[in-house]
Design an enzyme around this catalytic site. Structure first.
Site: not given
Length: 458
Positions: A156, A364
């Site tokens: 992720h 991110d």
């Protein structure tokens, strides 16, 4: 009967007094309910001695099996190697890495214990889907216990370039471990490419074709599966919660002022200090915004046992107070800084009420806040997304105003552009981004990964 087995560091156990918070958890629960399945991982509890057997719970067609961690496991595995070593390195922040050998021992120890307890629960036809950076050695551990099931892994967070990764002690062992999976999923093509380059340079893996490597007589497939959101559900939720008393009180207090909103975990990777300084630059460089704009920054507490996070919280509180002290007035506080976690529905209502969503992390893997903000907007009068170009979401949300998160003046200019954007342009941008979100929603992400893991590659 074959099942889907989901493994994650933390299992979101069902709680009738608290609705499930995350769209990702909802998507995995839906997949488990449809296919019949088991969710295994840490319960979130600490205990004095290692668990020998899991606690079981059956709810809504899903079997949950969880174990506690000991305090040493929590310190060395979770706070230590996972979050003081892997997390900063994978977010390109080598200066924040705090390596101690006992951390790597704890990381190996917990993954081995997960395998010891999970392996007897696995049937011969089960498909295993392991999630995130805490559990990269788990496929190897399961293989060593005799399992030959299909095992997939989804990362992720970002995967760093090799010249960053090789600064991390133990990186070659982790690359070897990742090659024991059948399918590796990444958020972006850059992440996949970084892994493939690292595997070839560090451990001699061979790239056979696009998305296929060979190492130690095994084939490993890789794919790009950007995580999506439940678009229609978020749109409905934001419309409903916009009218709740708490959100209405906020809107009444704003009056005619424009609301900017940022919602993040309290983490150094989120670029929160740069964001507050950029808002200060907005007030300084665009003085007509003074008195007419409010930034609400929600920073949910996170990893408070790590000293750097506590220090970051102090700096953010001091910086927001400094900006309010310089620019505020008797009837206007420029920044509303909130260091707490809010109900998901209330946050969706705040997104819908906001004129600008500010999502500017320094790095991110995806950042679902950006997608949730877009999905929550009123299509007749949508807000504008200001987005870091160092997020995975930037590759998909090209109609956001994209900024370099390290350049506070550029962020300030982007915020001003967002506030000044005419309604027709806001609508056009929003419509195009919604089309992307619908095409690549959370259900499509889950289905594509599991189809590919099962051999039905898309």
């Amino acid at each position: 009967m074959s099942r889907l087995v989901v493994v994650s560091n933390r299992v979101p156990l069902p709680n009738p007094d608290r609705p499930q918070a995350g769209g990702l958890a909802v998507a995995l629960s839906d997949a488990l309910s449809r296919r019949g399945g088991l969710w295994f991982g840490w319960s979130g509890q600490l205990t004095d001695t290692p668990a020998a057997h899991p606690d079981h719970l059956h709810h809504a067609g899903i079997d949950y099996a969880t174990i506690p961690l000991t305090r040493d496991d929590y310190d060395d595995f979770y706070l230590g190697y996972a979050n003081a070593v892997i997390w900063p390195v994978f977010h390109f922040n080598l200066g924040a890495m705090d390596y101690q050998r006992r951390y790597s021992h704890g990381y190996a120890r917990v993954n081995a214990r997960f395998a010891d307890i999970l392996a007897p629960l696995i049937g011969p036809g089960d498909t295993i889907w392991i999630h995130d950076y805490h559990l990269m050695p788990l496929a190897r551990e399961l293989r060593e216990r005799g399992l030959r099931n299909r095992i997939g892994f989804f990362l992720h967070i970002p995967f760093p370039d090799y010249d960053v990764l090789r600064a991390m002690p133990g990186h070659r062992a982790l690359l070897e471990d990742l090659c024991r999976f059948d399918l590796l999923g990444f958020q972006t093509d850059n992440d996949r490419h970084a892994f493939e380059e690292s595997a070839t340079r560090a451990i001699g893996a061979l790239v056979r074709s696009s998305g296929c490597l060979r190492h130690r007589n095994r084939d490993l497939h890789t794919g790009v599966y950007p995580v999506g959101v439940a678009v229609d559900g978020l749109a409905d939720l934001s419309a409903q919660t916009l009218t709740t008393p708490a959100v209405q009180r906020l809107l009444d207090g704003l009056g005619e002022r424009d609301l900017m909103i940022g919602v993040d975990r309290l983490d150094y990777s989120k670029g929160l200090e740069q964001r507050l300084r950029a808002f200060e630059a907005l007030l300084e460089d665009y003085p007509h915004r003074r008195g007419h704009t409010v930034l609400m920054q929600i920073a949910s507490p996170s990893r408070g046992d790590i000293a750097e996070y506590a220090e970051l919280r102090q700096r953010l509180e001091g910086l927001s107070g400094h900006i309010n002290g310089i620019y505020g007035d008797l009837d206007w506080a420029p920044i509303h800084y909130l260091n707490r976690t809010f109900d998901r529905g209330a946050v969706m209502g705040l997104y819908r009420a906001a004129r600008v969503g500010v999502v500017t992390p320094l790095r991110d893997g995806m950042n679902l806040v950006a997608k949730e903000f877009v999905a929550s907007q009123d299509p007749d009068s949508p807000g504008v997304l200001v987005l870091s170009d160092l997020t995975g979401a930037a590759a998909e949300l090209t109609d956001a105003i994209q900024v370099n998160p390290y350049d506070t003046d550029a962020i300030a200019a982007g915020l001003n552009q967002a506030l000044a954007m005419p309604l027709p342009e806001r609508r056009r941008r929003h419509q195009r981004m919604m089309a992307v979100l619908r095409e690549r929603d959370i259900g499509a992400w889950e289905q594509r990964f599991l189809n590919d893991l099962g051999g039905e590659r898309s």
